[in-house]
Design an enzyme around this catalytic site. Structure first.
Site, PDB file in Angstrom:
ATOM      1  CE1 TYR A  90      -4.046  -2.025   0.451  1.00  0.00           C
ATOM      2  CE2 TYR A  90      -2.675  -3.293   1.950  1.00  0.00           C
ATOM      3  CZ  TYR A  90      -3.822  -3.169   1.190  1.00  0.00           C
ATOM      4  OH  TYR A  90      -4.746  -4.181   1.173  1.00  0.00           O
ATOM      5  CG  ASN A 113     -10.865  -2.176  -8.004  1.00  0.00           C
ATOM      6  OD1 ASN A 113     -11.368  -1.698  -9.009  1.00  0.00           O
ATOM      7  ND2 ASN A 113     -10.037  -3.208  -8.050  1.00  0.00           N
ATOM      8  CB  CYS A 121      -7.625  -4.121  -5.547  1.00  0.00           C
ATOM      9  SG  CYS A 121      -9.091  -5.157  -5.607  1.00  0.00           S
ATOM     10  CG  HIS A 122      -5.766  -9.847  -6.767  1.00  0.00           C
ATOM     11  ND1 HIS A 122      -6.531  -9.352  -7.815  1.00  0.00           N
ATOM     12  CD2 HIS A 122      -4.783 -10.584  -7.333  1.00  0.00           C
ATOM     13  CE1 HIS A 122      -6.029  -9.801  -8.962  1.00  0.00           C
ATOM     14  NE2 HIS A 122      -4.971 -10.547  -8.687  1.00  0.00           N
ATOM     15  CD  GLU A 148      -2.536 -12.378 -10.487  1.00  0.00           C
ATOM     16  OE1 GLU A 148      -1.545 -11.695 -10.144  1.00  0.00           O
ATOM     17  OE2 GLU A 148      -3.643 -11.873 -10.778  1.00  0.00           O
TER      18      GLU A 148
END
Length: 158
Positions: A90, A113, A121-122, A148
Site C-alpha cells: 500500500y 475498486n 487490487c488483490h 498468479e
C-alpha cells in the site's frame, strides 16, 4: 448496464457492462445477473474464465470506472501497472501516486475498486508482504495471489 454471472473457483462473480466497457465486477450474484447475452459480456466472461484457468495474464476488455475520487482513480490506474504474479505494498502505491503518507487511503481506494480481479487490487499487500484487507475476503485474495504465482512460475520454467 447489463449484469452477467459466472462461476469461478472463488464462487460466483457478477460482471456489469454497458455498450462500451466493463463497468463493474461484484463478488457474488447480483439479483439481475444471468448468462452473458451480448458480445462484451461474453468476451468478459471468456477472459475471466481464461484467467481462472491460468491461460490469461492480461485482460483486454475495455473497462471504465464511473465513480471515484481523483485519488481513487489514480490508485486504480496504478493497480493496472502491477505485473501479473507480483505484489506491491500500500505504501509503494501511495508513493507512486504522489502521496507517500497515504497508505491507508490506498487501502480505502482498494476497497472501493469497482472492477476487482480485472483491476488487480488483490496484488496490493501490507508492509512486509502481510496479507491485509480485501473487499472479497482474504481467502479470495489468497486464491488469486496463489493462482498468479503458480502460473507465473510455470511460464518462467517452461
Amino acid at each position: 448496464m447489463r449484469w452477467a454471472v459466472l462461476d469461478t473457483p472463488i464462487n460466483e462473480l457478477s460482471v456489469a457492462v454497458d455498450d462500451t466497457a466493463v463497468c463493474g465486477v461484484h463478488f457474488g450474484r447480483v439479483e439481475s445477473a444471468g448468462p452473458p447475452r451480448d458480445e462484451l459480456s461474453r468476451r468478459t466472461v471468456a477472459e475471466l474464465d481464461a484467467y481462472f484457468a491460468g491461460e490469461l495474464v492480461e485482460f483486454t476488455v475495455p473497462v471504465v470506472a464511473r465513480r471515484g475520487s481523483e485519488f481513487e482513480r489514480a490508485v486504480w490506474r496504478e493497480m493496472t501497472r502491477i505485473p501479473y504474479g507480483e505484489t506491491v505494498t500500500y505504501g509503494e502505491v501511495a508513493k507512486a501516486v504522489g502521496d507517500p503518507g497515504a497508505a491507508r487511503a490506498v487501502g480505502v481506494a482498494c476497497n472501493r475498486n469497482p472492477l476487482p480481479v480485472i483491476v488487480p487490487c488483490h496484488r496490493i499487500v501490507g508492509a512486509g508482504g502481510k496479507l491485509v484487507g480485501f473487499g472479497g475476503g482474504l481467502p479470495r485474495k489468497v486464491h488469486l495471489l496463489e493462482l498468479e504465482a503458480r502460473v507465473a512460475l510455470q511460464r518462467a520454467w517452461s
